[in-house]
Write an enzyme that holds these catalytic residues in place. Structure first.
Site, PDB file in Angstrom:
ATOM      1  N   GLU A   1       0.391 -12.071 -31.078  1.00 47.29           N
ATOM      2  CA  GLU A   1      -0.197 -11.861 -32.402  1.00 47.29           C
ATOM      3  C   GLU A   1       0.418 -10.699 -33.176  1.00 47.29           C
ATOM      4  O   GLU A   1       0.378 -10.683 -34.413  1.00 47.29           O
ATOM      5  CB  GLU A   1      -1.707 -11.653 -32.267  1.00 47.29           C
ATOM      6  CG  GLU A   1      -2.499 -12.904 -31.914  1.00 47.29           C
ATOM      7  CD  GLU A   1      -2.483 -13.234 -30.428  1.00 47.29           C
ATOM      8  OE1 GLU A   1      -3.092 -14.244 -30.039  1.00 47.29           O
ATOM      9  OE2 GLU A   1      -1.862 -12.465 -29.646  1.00 47.29           O
TER      10      GLU A   1
ATOM     11  N   GLU B   1      -5.761 -17.136 -23.940  1.00 45.55           N
ATOM     12  CA  GLU B   1      -7.136 -16.644 -23.978  1.00 45.55           C
ATOM     13  C   GLU B   1      -8.102 -17.632 -23.328  1.00 45.55           C
ATOM     14  O   GLU B   1      -9.029 -17.231 -22.612  1.00 45.55           O
ATOM     15  CB  GLU B   1      -7.539 -16.353 -25.421  1.00 45.55           C
ATOM     16  CG  GLU B   1      -6.812 -15.145 -25.993  1.00 45.55           C
ATOM     17  CD  GLU B   1      -7.145 -14.865 -27.441  1.00 45.55           C
ATOM     18  OE1 GLU B   1      -7.534 -13.728 -27.753  1.00 45.55           O
ATOM     19  OE2 GLU B   1      -6.999 -15.793 -28.268  1.00 45.55           O
TER      20      GLU B   1
END
Length: 268
Positions: A142, A122
C-alpha cells in the site's frame, strides 16, 4: 454456487469473483477465488466473503473451511479504483469484513501460491493456518499508493513477527517469499508448488479427526487471550478446560484412549 443459508442475510445468486464448494462427506467447504489471472478482490466481494464465512460457520455440514484460489496466484490484492469510489462508511467496514475468518468458530485454512498481496495477504493473516508454496510471495504494497494496510494487515503481522520485521515489510512494501514466511512463523508450512492441494487435504483431514467442540474452544481461547496478560490467559484457559471436562467428546476421547481405538467425536 453451492446452496448456503445465512441466518440474517441472503447471498446473491452469483458471487463476485469467487465461488463456494461444499463436500459434506469430507465435512469441508472451499471458498475459491476465481477472477483470473490475478484474482483481484473487489470491495463488493469483501462483504460477500464475510457473509459466506458466517453462513459456513452456521452450516452443520462443514467442519473445516479452506480459502484458496484458481490459477497461479492467490490474489494480487484489491480493486484499487474501488477505494476511490467507495464511501467513507463503506471503507470503515473493510477490516470487519476481512476479519471474518478469525471470528468464524471453525478452523480456516488459507492455501496460497504465487502473489498474495494486499487484502489477499490480510485475509490469509485472519485465517488460522496458512499453507504456502515455494512460489508464494506475501506483501503489503500500500505504501506504493500513498496508503497503509487498512484491513488488519500491519496489526496482525506485528503480533506474529514483531515491530522491526513489520516495519520492513509495510514501510518498504517489501515482498517476502513463502519459505521466509514459514521461517518467520507467518506461514504454517511451505511445500513444493505441486503439493499444495495434497498438503491442504491432509491438514483438513487431520483437523476433522479432533473434537469439534475442543477445536472451537481452542480457537476462541487463543484469539481472546492474544493480548491478555499471562495470568489472565492462564485463568481463562483453566475455565475452558473445566468446561470441556464435562463434555461428551472428552468422555469419548478418554474412553477411546483406554480402549486403544479411534474416538468418534460428535461436538457435544
Amino acid at each position: 454456487m453451492t446452496d448456503l443459508n445465512h441466518p440474517a442475510q441472503t447471498l446473491p445468486a452469483e458471487l463476485d469473483g469467487f465461488h463456494v464448494e461444499i463436500d459434506p462427506a469430507r465435512e469441508r467447504a472451499d471458498i475459491v477465488l476465481e477472477r483470473p489471472p490475478l484474482n483481484v478482490i473487489s470491495m463488493r466481494a469483501r462483504e460477500q466473503l464475510r457473509i459466506t464465512f458466517e453462513a459456513l460457520d452456521a452450516d452443520t455440514r462443514v467442519r473445516v473451511i479452506v480459502l484458496r484460489a484458481i490459477g497461479e496466484h492467490f490474489s494480487s490484492g484489491g480493486d484499487i479504483k474501488g477505494f476511490l469510489e467507495a464511501s467513507p462508511e463503506h471503507v470503515s467496514k473493510l477490516a470487519w469484513n476481512v476479519a471474518a475468518p478469525a471470528r468464524c468458530s471453525k478452523p480456516v485454512i488459507a492455501a496460497a501460491r504465487g502473489y498474495c498481496f494486499g487484502v489477499g495477504f490480510e485475509l490469509s493473516l485472519a485465517c488460522d493456518f496458512r499453507l504456502v508454496t515455494d512460489t508464494a510471495l506475501y506483501a503489503l504494497p500500500e505504501q506504493k499508493l500513498g496508503q497503509i494496510p487498512g484491513s488488519g494487515g500491519s496489526a496482525r503481522l506485528q503480533k506474529m513477527v514483531g515491530i522491526t520485521r513489520t516495519k520492513d515489510i509495510v514501510m518498504r512494501s517489501r515482498r517476502i517469499s513463502g519459505r521466509q514466511a514459514f521461517e518467520w512463523g507467518v506461514a504454517t508450512d511451505c511445500v513444493p508448488d505441486a503439493e499444495l492441494e495434497k498438503a491442504t487435504d491432509a491438514l483438513v483431514d487431520e483437523l476433522r479427526s479432533f473434537s469439534p467442540l475442543a477445536q472451537r474452544t481452542a480457537k476462541k481461547l487463543l484469539n481472546d487471550t492474544e493480548d491478555s496478560p499471562l495470568s489472565i490467559a492462564i485463568e481463562l484457559e483453566g475455565h475452558c478446560y473445566s468446561r470441556l471436562r464435562s463434555s461428551a467428546d472428552f468422555k469419548e476421547g478418554v474412553e477411546a484412549f483406554h480402549s486403544k481405538r479411534k474416538p468418534a467425536f460428535t461436538g457435544l
